[in-house]
Enzyme design. Structure first.
Site, PDB file in Angstrom:
ATOM      1  N   THR A  86      -8.144  47.615  46.202  1.00 54.50           N
ATOM      2  CA  THR A  86      -8.076  46.179  46.133  1.00 54.50           C
ATOM      3  C   THR A  86      -6.303  46.047  46.168  1.00 54.50           C
ATOM      4  O   THR A  86      -5.831  45.676  45.376  1.00 54.50           O
ATOM      5  CB  THR A  86      -8.501  45.609  45.007  1.00 54.50           C
ATOM      6  N   ARG A 155      -5.988  57.762  34.563  1.00 55.32           N
ATOM      7  CA  ARG A 155      -4.562  57.871  35.105  1.00 55.32           C
ATOM      8  C   ARG A 155      -4.336  58.915  36.131  1.00 55.32           C
ATOM      9  O   ARG A 155      -5.082  60.095  35.950  1.00 55.32           O
ATOM     10  CB  ARG A 155      -3.587  58.396  33.661  1.00 55.32           C
ATOM     11  N   GLU A 156      -3.740  58.935  37.048  1.00 54.94           N
ATOM     12  CA  GLU A 156      -3.601  59.785  38.299  1.00 54.94           C
ATOM     13  C   GLU A 156      -2.850  61.059  37.665  1.00 54.94           C
ATOM     14  O   GLU A 156      -2.117  60.907  36.649  1.00 54.94           O
ATOM     15  CB  GLU A 156      -2.854  59.210  39.259  1.00 54.94           C
ATOM     16  N   PHE A 268       4.784  55.106  26.909  1.00 51.10           N
ATOM     17  CA  PHE A 268       5.073  54.254  27.784  1.00 51.10           C
ATOM     18  C   PHE A 268       6.187  53.173  27.379  1.00 51.10           C
ATOM     19  O   PHE A 268       6.443  52.132  27.412  1.00 51.10           O
ATOM     20  CB  PHE A 268       3.665  53.256  27.942  1.00 51.10           C
ATOM     21  N   GLY A 272      14.010  54.578  32.673  1.00 51.62           N
ATOM     22  CA  GLY A 272      14.300  55.183  33.561  1.00 51.62           C
ATOM     23  C   GLY A 272      14.095  54.254  35.006  1.00 51.62           C
ATOM     24  O   GLY A 272      14.091  53.167  34.902  1.00 51.62           O
ATOM     25  N   CYS A 279      -1.363  51.497  41.049  1.00 45.62           N
ATOM     26  CA  CYS A 279      -2.082  50.465  39.861  1.00 45.62           C
ATOM     27  C   CYS A 279      -1.042  49.587  39.210  1.00 45.62           C
ATOM     28  O   CYS A 279      -1.156  48.252  39.398  1.00 45.62           O
ATOM     29  CB  CYS A 279      -2.636  51.523  38.749  1.00 45.62           C
ATOM     30  N   ARG A 346       2.286  56.541  46.719  1.00 49.57           N
ATOM     31  CA  ARG A 346       2.307  54.951  47.026  1.00 49.57           C
ATOM     32  C   ARG A 346       3.177  54.112  45.820  1.00 49.57           C
ATOM     33  O   ARG A 346       3.135  54.601  44.597  1.00 49.57           O
ATOM     34  CB  ARG A 346       0.949  54.390  46.543  1.00 49.57           C
TER      35      ARG A 346
HETATM   36  C1  UDX Z   1      -1.998  53.770  35.121  1.00 49.82           C
HETATM   37  C2  UDX Z   1      -2.771  53.657  33.783  1.00 49.82           C
HETATM   38  O1  UDX Z   1      -2.078  54.390  32.850  1.00 49.82           O
HETATM   39  C3  UDX Z   1      -4.215  53.789  33.688  1.00 49.82           C
HETATM   40  O2  UDX Z   1      -4.914  53.579  32.448  1.00 49.82           O
HETATM   41  C4  UDX Z   1      -5.010  52.890  34.837  1.00 49.82           C
HETATM   42  O3  UDX Z   1      -6.331  53.291  34.856  1.00 49.82           O
HETATM   43  C5  UDX Z   1      -4.334  53.080  36.085  1.00 49.82           C
HETATM   44  O4  UDX Z   1      -2.884  52.812  35.943  1.00 49.82           O
HETATM   45  P1  UDX Z   1      -1.273  55.354  36.664  1.00 49.82           P
HETATM   46  O5  UDX Z   1      -0.754  54.608  37.537  1.00 49.82           O
HETATM   47  O6  UDX Z   1      -2.039  56.891  36.867  1.00 49.82           O
HETATM   48  O7  UDX Z   1      -2.324  54.806  35.340  1.00 49.82           O
HETATM   49  O8  UDX Z   1       0.133  56.385  35.998  1.00 49.82           O
HETATM   50  P2  UDX Z   1       0.811  56.081  34.655  1.00 49.82           P
HETATM   51  O9  UDX Z   1       0.685  57.331  33.937  1.00 49.82           O
HETATM   52  O10 UDX Z   1       0.376  54.872  33.824  1.00 49.82           O
HETATM   53  O11 UDX Z   1       2.268  55.606  34.919  1.00 49.82           O
HETATM   54  C6  UDX Z   1       2.465  54.637  35.788  1.00 49.82           C
HETATM   55  C7  UDX Z   1       4.135  54.607  36.193  1.00 49.82           C
HETATM   56  O12 UDX Z   1       4.740  54.240  34.796  1.00 49.82           O
HETATM   57  C8  UDX Z   1       4.559  55.862  36.678  1.00 49.82           C
HETATM   58  O13 UDX Z   1       5.502  55.644  37.685  1.00 49.82           O
HETATM   59  C9  UDX Z   1       5.502  56.568  35.362  1.00 49.82           C
HETATM   60  O14 UDX Z   1       6.534  57.377  36.186  1.00 49.82           O
HETATM   61  C10 UDX Z   1       5.855  55.380  34.949  1.00 49.82           C
HETATM   62  N1  UDX Z   1       6.187  55.522  33.550  1.00 49.82           N
HETATM   63  C11 UDX Z   1       5.155  55.822  32.646  1.00 49.82           C
HETATM   64  C12 UDX Z   1       7.500  54.952  32.868  1.00 49.82           C
HETATM   65  O15 UDX Z   1       8.433  54.646  33.693  1.00 49.82           O
HETATM   66  N2  UDX Z   1       7.506  55.108  31.511  1.00 49.82           N
HETATM   67  C13 UDX Z   1       6.761  55.449  30.728  1.00 49.82           C
HETATM   68  O16 UDX Z   1       6.844  55.362  29.445  1.00 49.82           O
HETATM   69  C14 UDX Z   1       5.372  55.609  31.167  1.00 49.82           C
END
Ligand code: UDX
Length: 449
Positions: A86, A155-156, A268, A272, A279, A346
């Site tokens: 989506t 999460r990926e 989270f 950076g 997502c 992506r």
């Molecule tokens: C996310 C959600 O965590 C998950 O629950 C949902 O189902 C799908 O989307 P994902 O996109 O796979 O999962 O990755 P995630 O680990 O959440 O990180 C997302 C992005 O945030 C990454 O680019 C990561 O580098 C960034 N990030 C994460 C930060 O910049 N700072 C943080 O503290 C954590």
């Protein structure tokens, strides 16, 4: 139970594989015939830890099968998981055309009643539209469709572990029977009655996942609200980092202390280059769009999105401050994937960095443990290196763009001796400033001296 999964991406394939491992009979289909052919031949089209192992065992037990014929898949399952993409439209609105297409296929091909479960991330009230489409296109008046929402929280990079160890399983239903059917589907997971690839056997008794039953719209909203809140946390940490730079404070120390409060939580809050991936960016956009459509101004989310977009700009302020001129310089980019432990590029911040470097005439050398094949298809002109030390050789600067563990363990004494200039601009705050300075590096990062 007999289950169908439509869409074999990282959500659909992980869902199908884990439900097969949990004992269900799963038939998977995808519009991409090559992907189906690869799966039928025992290939695994995406990199996810433990996925290959459970797909192989599910193939052996015959619990999972694949077909390029959507009609066959639709007829096979009592319940059908819709796991198609989506993506965001220009406007930010979620493009639901794949969901609509699948709904019409189900309506046309189903010969028996179906529980149609939307697992793809969709804006609230999509379930109502899905229901309407199913009845509008149904050719068989005695085939009844029930719709449910069962959002994924995968999460990926840890998708299989997340599927087998959920904090919560959320189901949005129109009637109690659908809730019971979904409870039946997830029973092995809830009761930990499956061979866990992460624990290589039965999972240790741990936190019990909550099985939450609500309405379809609430379940859809839970997904967007959860993801957007995580994105909000990241942008909040990034503004605190900007403040720390101006004030001379340390964002890692500030966010660590914040996170010790269980009401805030430490995850989270990493400053950076910000969030990327398939997502967060699209879920935040879709949530803002949905709110606006119903007359709610989601201002704080717009701010979070704006802060995230600024990260690249702030990163290049550091690059220009350190390098002065980028043109003609040899730059080593460490990390291409949108985050560690995935090959997914992506909406990766690293690709924005690469694009800007090329635009400014830099000679770009890159390395990433998993994401180089996918990047090569988009940026053939880069210099690719399996070994990070090769990418760093003769570099005028090293730019850290993805929080890969192997980068954390790099020997910068060794790397520094082969670089043209000992300069690191760290987009993921992987290193301690004092350690890098002790090694004679000029070191830039977010929110720290
Ligand atoms: C996310 C959600 O965590 C998950 O629950 C949902 O189902 C799908 O989307 P994902 O996109 O796979 O999962 O990755 P995630 O680990 O959440 O990180 C997302 C992005 O945030 C990454 O680019 C990561 O580098 C960034 N990030 C994460 C930060 O910049 N700072 C943080 O503290 C954590």
């Amino acid at each position: 139970m007999r289950l169908s999964v439509i869409g074999c991406g990282y959500v659909g394939l992980v869902t199908g594989a884990c439900l097969a491992e949990a004992g269900h009979e799963v038939v998977c289909t995808d519009i991409d015939r090559d992907r189906i052919a690869k799966l039928q031949a025992g290939g695994v089209p995406i990199y996810e830890e433990h996925l290959e192992q459970i797909l192989t065992s599910a193939r052996k037990t015959g619990h999972i099968s694949y077909t390029a014929d959507a009609a066959e898949a639709i007829r096979a399952g009592e319940a059908i998981f819709i796991c198609v993409g989506t993506p965001p439209k220009e406007s930010g609105e979620a493009d639901l055309s794949a969901i609509d297409y699948v709904a019409r296929q189900i309506a046309a091909e189903a010969r028996t009643p179906k529980l149609v479960i939307e697992k793809s991330t969709v804006p609230a009230r999509t379930g109502l539209e899905l229901s309407r489409a199913l009845s509008a296109y149904s050719r068989n008046s005695n085939v009844k469709f029930r719709v449910a929402s069962n959002p994924e929280f995968l999460r990926e990079g840890t998708a299989v572990a997340d599927f087998f160890h959920p904090d919560r399983i959320v189901v949005g239903v129109e009637d109690p029977s659908s809730a019971e059917e979904l409870r039946q589907i997830y029973r092995p997971i809830l009761e930990k009655k499956f061979h866990c690839p992460v624990h290589n056997g039965t999972c240790p008794p741990g936190q019990k996942a909550e099985f939450l039953v609500t309405t379809i719209s609430s379940a859809e909203l839970i997904k967007h609200a959860s993801n957007s809140f995580l994105a909000l946390k990241i942008s909040y940490a990034n503004v605190v980092a900007d403040l720390c730079e101006k004030i001379g404070a340390n964002v890692e120390e500030v966010t660590h202390a914040m996170g010790l409060d269980p009401r805030i939580g430490g995850q989270f809050l990493k400053a950076g280059l910000g969030y990327g991936g398939f997502c967060f960016p699209k879920d935040v956009q879709a949530f803002i769009y949905l709110a606006a459509k119903v007359g709610v101004d989601f201002d704080i989310l717009k701010a979070a999105e704006r802060v995230n977009k600024q990260r690249i700009e702030h990163f290049f302020e550091k690059v220009h401050k350190a390098l002065w001129v980028v043109k003609g310089k040899r730059i080593a980019v460490l990390g291409l994937a949108f985050k560690a432990n995935t090959d997914d590029i992506r909406f990766a911040p690293a690709l924005e960095v690469v694009k800007n470097l090329i635009g400014e005439g830099a000679i770009v050398h890159v390395t990433d443990p998993e994401a180089m094949p996918r990047t090569k298809a988009v940026f053939p002109q880069l210099h690719y290196h399996e070994d990070p030390y090769d990418a760093l050789r003769d570099a005028d600067a090293a730019l850290i763009c993805t929080e890969w563990n192997p980068f954390r363990k790099l020997d910068w004494q060794r790397a520094g001796s082969s670089m043209a200039r000992k300069l690191v601009i760290d987009g993921r705050n992987l290193y301690a400033p004092q350690d890098m300075k002790k090694l004679g590096f000029e070191y830039y990062s977010f929110g720290r001296e």
